[in-house]
Design a protein around this motif. Structure first.
Motif, PDB file in Angstrom:
ATOM      1  N   UNK A   1      -0.499  14.532   7.267  1.00 57.29           N
ATOM      2  CA  UNK A   1      -0.274  13.656   6.111  1.00 57.29           C
ATOM      3  C   UNK A   1      -1.527  13.627   5.248  1.00 57.29           C
ATOM      4  N   UNK A   2      -1.323  13.534   3.964  1.00 60.33           N
ATOM      5  CA  UNK A   2      -2.434  13.407   3.028  1.00 60.33           C
ATOM      6  C   UNK A   2      -3.013  11.996   3.123  1.00 60.33           C
ATOM      7  N   UNK A   3      -4.296  11.868   2.837  1.00 59.22           N
ATOM      8  CA  UNK A   3      -4.943  10.561   2.857  1.00 59.22           C
ATOM      9  C   UNK A   3      -4.133   9.545   2.057  1.00 59.22           C
ATOM     10  N   UNK A   4      -3.621   9.941   0.913  1.00 61.47           N
ATOM     11  CA  UNK A   4      -2.871   9.023   0.046  1.00 61.47           C
ATOM     12  C   UNK A   4      -1.580   8.525   0.687  1.00 61.47           C
ATOM     13  N   UNK A   5      -1.088   9.231   1.697  1.00 61.03           N
ATOM     14  CA  UNK A   5       0.148   8.829   2.378  1.00 61.03           C
ATOM     15  C   UNK A   5      -0.098   7.921   3.573  1.00 61.03           C
ATOM     16  N   UNK A   6      -1.363   7.706   3.913  1.00 58.97           N
ATOM     17  CA  UNK A   6      -1.697   6.868   5.066  1.00 58.97           C
ATOM     18  C   UNK A   6      -1.855   5.416   4.630  1.00 58.97           C
ATOM     19  N   UNK A   7      -1.324   4.515   5.427  1.00 57.02           N
ATOM     20  CA  UNK A   7      -1.438   3.092   5.121  1.00 57.02           C
ATOM     21  C   UNK A   7      -2.852   2.602   5.434  1.00 57.02           C
ATOM     22  N   UNK A   8      -3.156   1.417   4.946  1.00 54.59           N
ATOM     23  CA  UNK A   8      -4.461   0.813   5.238  1.00 54.59           C
ATOM     24  C   UNK A   8      -4.635   0.624   6.742  1.00 54.59           C
ATOM     25  N   UNK A   9      -3.571   0.280   7.438  1.00 53.35           N
ATOM     26  CA  UNK A   9      -3.631   0.104   8.897  1.00 53.35           C
ATOM     27  C   UNK A   9      -3.935   1.437   9.574  1.00 53.35           C
ATOM     28  N   UNK A  10      -3.279   2.508   9.134  1.00 48.74           N
ATOM     29  CA  UNK A  10      -3.525   3.829   9.716  1.00 48.74           C
ATOM     30  C   UNK A  10      -4.946   4.298   9.445  1.00 48.74           C
ATOM     31  N   UNK A  11      -5.440   4.073   8.230  1.00 44.67           N
ATOM     32  CA  UNK A  11      -6.809   4.471   7.908  1.00 44.67           C
ATOM     33  C   UNK A  11      -7.820   3.702   8.753  1.00 44.67           C
ATOM     34  N   UNK A  12      -7.567   2.419   8.965  1.00 46.10           N
ATOM     35  CA  UNK A  12      -8.443   1.610   9.825  1.00 46.10           C
ATOM     36  C   UNK A  12      -8.414   2.133  11.253  1.00 46.10           C
ATOM     37  N   UNK A  13      -7.227   2.508  11.734  1.00 50.12           N
ATOM     38  CA  UNK A  13      -7.088   3.063  13.080  1.00 50.12           C
ATOM     39  C   UNK A  13      -7.852   4.380  13.214  1.00 50.12           C
TER      40      UNK A  13
END
Length: 172
Positions: free
Chosen positions: A5-17
């Motif tokens: 997935x592209x960074x833009x498709x990741x949620x804030x929760x996923x990015x934090x994880x």
């Protein structure tokens, strides 16, 4: 199974994880290291819903022999220590390598621990000297000599000098 997935498709929760995962994996993972891995494709492996492996591929420019190369640069490859030797690193790399056709070459800066994985997958050591195109012009990066690996880029002279675009923190 790996998902991409592209960074833009990741949620804030996923990015934090992902950030927490990389902090734990590397121990000294800086804000600049985190920034380097954003803006491209992320390969994620989950086991029972838990993130166990990650890698990202971002666009950079490398200069070799006066030629500016559109480069897929690998960042943040890690596998949870208790899940190593199960093929997750290879799954991450395969997903990122599948994106190679849109680039002139793929490149990465390898840790000592990562070298066996990359070499087994056909990545080749760049033998020439490294530098960065800094704000005041080319600056040698001798500490990075012998740690840069490439995949693809047929016809490139791997003994030639190679320079990367400038960025804050670790330039390679």
């Amino acid at each position: 199974m790996v998902t991409t997935r592209h960074t833009a498709q990741l949620s804030a929760v996923e990015l934090t994880e992902i950030r927490a995962f990389l902090d734990a994996a590397f121990g000294d993972f800086s804000d600049q290291d985190w920034e380097h891995g954003l803006g491209g494709q992320h390969a994620l492996v989950r086991e029972d819903g838990v993130l166990v492996a990650h890698g990202s591929l971002v666009m950079r420019r490398l200069l070799v022999g006066g030629r500016s190369l559109r480069t897929g640069y690998v960042e943040g490859v890690a596998v949870r220590p208790d899940r190593r030797r199960r093929g997750y690193g290879a799954e991450v790399m395969a997903a990122l390598e599948a994106l190679a056709p849109v680039y002139d070459v793929l490149a990465l800066s390898a840790s000592d621990e990562g070298i066996p994985l990359y070499e087994a997958r056909g990545w080749r050591l760049w033998r020439g000297p490294t530098s960065v195109l800094g704000p005041s012009g080319p600056e040698p990066t001798p500490d990075d000599d012998g740690s840069i690996y490439v995949l693809g880029g047929e016809g490139l002279d791997q003994d030639a000098p190679i320079a990367c675009d400038h960025r804050a923190g670790d330039v390679w």
